[in-house]
Design a protein around this motif. Sequence first.
Motif, short mmCIF file in Angstrom:
data_model
loop_
_atom_site.label_atom_id
_atom_site.label_comp_id
_atom_site.label_asym_id
_atom_site.label_seq_id
_atom_site.Cartn_x
_atom_site.Cartn_y
_atom_site.Cartn_z
N CYS A 35 42.95 44.02 48.10
CA CYS A 35 43.69 44.53 46.95
C CYS A 35 45.09 44.97 47.37
CB CYS A 35 42.94 45.69 46.32
SG CYS A 35 43.57 46.19 44.71
N VAL A 36 46.09 44.57 46.57
CA VAL A 36 47.48 44.99 46.77
C VAL A 36 47.91 45.77 45.53
CG1 VAL A 36 49.82 44.23 47.28
CG2 VAL A 36 47.88 42.85 48.07
N HIS A 37 48.45 46.96 45.75
CA HIS A 37 48.84 47.87 44.67
C HIS A 37 50.35 48.12 44.81
CE1 HIS A 37 49.05 51.64 42.35
NE2 HIS A 37 47.74 51.59 42.08
N GLU A 38 51.13 47.75 43.80
CA GLU A 38 52.58 47.88 43.84
C GLU A 38 53.04 48.72 42.65
OE1 GLU A 38 53.95 43.88 43.66
OE2 GLU A 38 53.09 43.31 45.60
N LYS A 39 53.84 49.74 42.92
CA LYS A 39 54.26 50.66 41.86
C LYS A 39 55.73 51.03 42.06
CE LYS A 39 53.16 53.53 38.42
NZ LYS A 39 52.61 53.14 37.13
N LYS A 40 56.52 50.97 40.98
CA LYS A 40 57.94 51.29 41.05
C LYS A 40 58.19 52.70 40.54
CE LYS A 40 59.48 46.49 40.56
NZ LYS A 40 60.21 45.52 39.71
N GLY A 41 59.10 53.40 41.21
CA GLY A 41 59.44 54.76 40.80
C GLY A 41 60.22 55.46 41.90
N VAL A 42 60.34 56.77 41.77
CA VAL A 42 61.07 57.62 42.71
C VAL A 42 60.08 58.55 43.40
CG1 VAL A 42 62.94 59.31 42.97
CG2 VAL A 42 63.12 57.49 41.23
N TYR A 43 60.27 58.79 44.70
CA TYR A 43 59.37 59.62 45.50
C TYR A 43 59.69 61.11 45.33
CZ TYR A 43 57.18 55.79 48.13
OH TYR A 43 56.44 54.68 48.50
N HIS A 44 59.50 61.63 44.12
CA HIS A 44 59.70 63.04 43.87
C HIS A 44 58.53 63.87 44.41
CE1 HIS A 44 63.18 62.39 41.39
NE2 HIS A 44 62.52 61.73 40.45
N HIS A 45 58.79 65.14 44.65
CA HIS A 45 57.75 66.16 44.90
C HIS A 45 56.84 65.79 46.07
CE1 HIS A 45 59.22 67.71 41.18
NE2 HIS A 45 58.74 66.72 40.46
N SER A 46 57.47 65.45 47.20
CA SER A 46 56.72 65.21 48.43
C SER A 46 56.35 66.54 49.08
CB SER A 46 57.57 64.38 49.40
OG SER A 46 56.96 64.29 50.67
N SER A 47 55.11 66.64 49.58
CA SER A 47 54.66 67.85 50.27
C SER A 47 53.67 67.47 51.35
CB SER A 47 54.03 68.83 49.28
OG SER A 47 52.84 68.28 48.73
N VAL A 48 53.38 68.42 52.23
CA VAL A 48 52.42 68.16 53.31
C VAL A 48 51.65 69.43 53.61
CG1 VAL A 48 54.11 68.69 55.14
CG2 VAL A 48 52.17 67.18 55.63
N ASN A 49 50.38 69.26 53.94
CA ASN A 49 49.51 70.35 54.37
C ASN A 49 48.72 69.85 55.56
OD1 ASN A 49 47.86 72.54 54.68
ND2 ASN A 49 46.74 72.26 52.76
N GLY A 50 49.13 70.25 56.78
CA GLY A 50 48.50 69.71 57.97
C GLY A 50 48.83 68.24 58.12
N GLN A 51 47.81 67.41 58.17
CA GLN A 51 48.00 65.96 58.30
C GLN A 51 47.87 65.22 56.97
OE1 GLN A 51 48.73 64.00 61.24
NE2 GLN A 51 49.37 66.07 61.79
N THR A 52 47.80 65.97 55.88
CA THR A 52 47.64 65.36 54.56
C THR A 52 48.91 65.58 53.74
OG1 THR A 52 45.26 65.74 54.59
CG2 THR A 52 46.27 65.28 52.46
#
Length: 358
Positions: A83-100
């Motif tokens: 399966c290939v999933h392709e989505k267009k948009g802007v990478y808003h609201h990036s966050s990280v908690n540990g390795q996730t």
Amino acid sequence: MNNSLNIPRSFTEMRRTQKKRHRDIAQELGISEAELIAAHSGSALPDAGVSLFAVRLQPRWPELIKEVEKLGKVMALTRNEACVHEKKGVYHHSSVNGQTGLVLAGDIDLRIFYQHWHSGFAVRETLTDSVQHSLQFFDQYGVAIHKIFLQAESNLAALDALITAFSDAGAAPLQIQAAPARNTAAMPDNFDQAAFRDAWRSLRDTHDFFSMLRQFKISRTLALREAGADYAEQLDTQVASDILLAAAQEQVPVMVFTGNHGMIQIHSGPVSKVLPTGPWINVLDASFNLHLRTDLIAEAWIVRKPTTDGLVCSLELFDVHGELICMLFGERKPGQAERCEWRGLLDQMRTEHLLCKA
């Protein structure tokens, strides 16, 4: 790596004459896709006659993903074997908690597992009538985890700044591990089916499902077999095509989860243009494309999970190794009950596709 000085010219020739995709060229050359891209970076790059150039990136993955927002509108691509999933948009609201990590931008909706990210590259490829810019990330086996393709309206100056900030000119040569053998999951010793079914009945959030599997040390497909018909029923695999076609025809908004061990990518909303092509069923909408290879689907299940918002029902697709290919839900937000039209669509699929028991 397999004679890296010849790889770029071989790649360029195969792209131009055979129109093959990167992963297929890598397979034909007997290397991983990460090795294919790495062969086009730094001093390994021949002087001329090559269509692709790559820059190795520092493994500061959460910081890098946060900077992707500055690129503006891009196309996110996540895939597995089927399966290939392709989505267009802007990478808003990036966050990280540990390795996730999370990207919660609406159009771009990602769950990121950075512990599996091993290498990354900024890639520039000269095509017949354009130049394609991308960021590509791979696991320790050289398999693609996630790719980000710039669009006509993307900010190229921001890309140049990102490459300058994250380039890793002094990186050690890429080391790729051999992929482990895929073994069929076995039922754990002393498995308590009654306790497992009680735990399933006691679920209050779909995210609790994963911790339940870990608690009972059971694979996802074995869990579905042990859940009982109230919570899991197996359908024939034709349901994958039929549910997408029906969702488009009836305009039932869906959530489509596709991923691998390093990334889950999610589409939320309607699907409209659904077309079968050979073994593939394709969604070809303006901001969302899905390419699902139906001949690699070994199992399809309707799965029902109790939550504080009521039952949440999904269609889950698996390959022959029991690996999850794709999941479909009705579009919903936490705190909302499941859509009646989605529940009705699943009921229709169950009527048409429920497997007869031997």
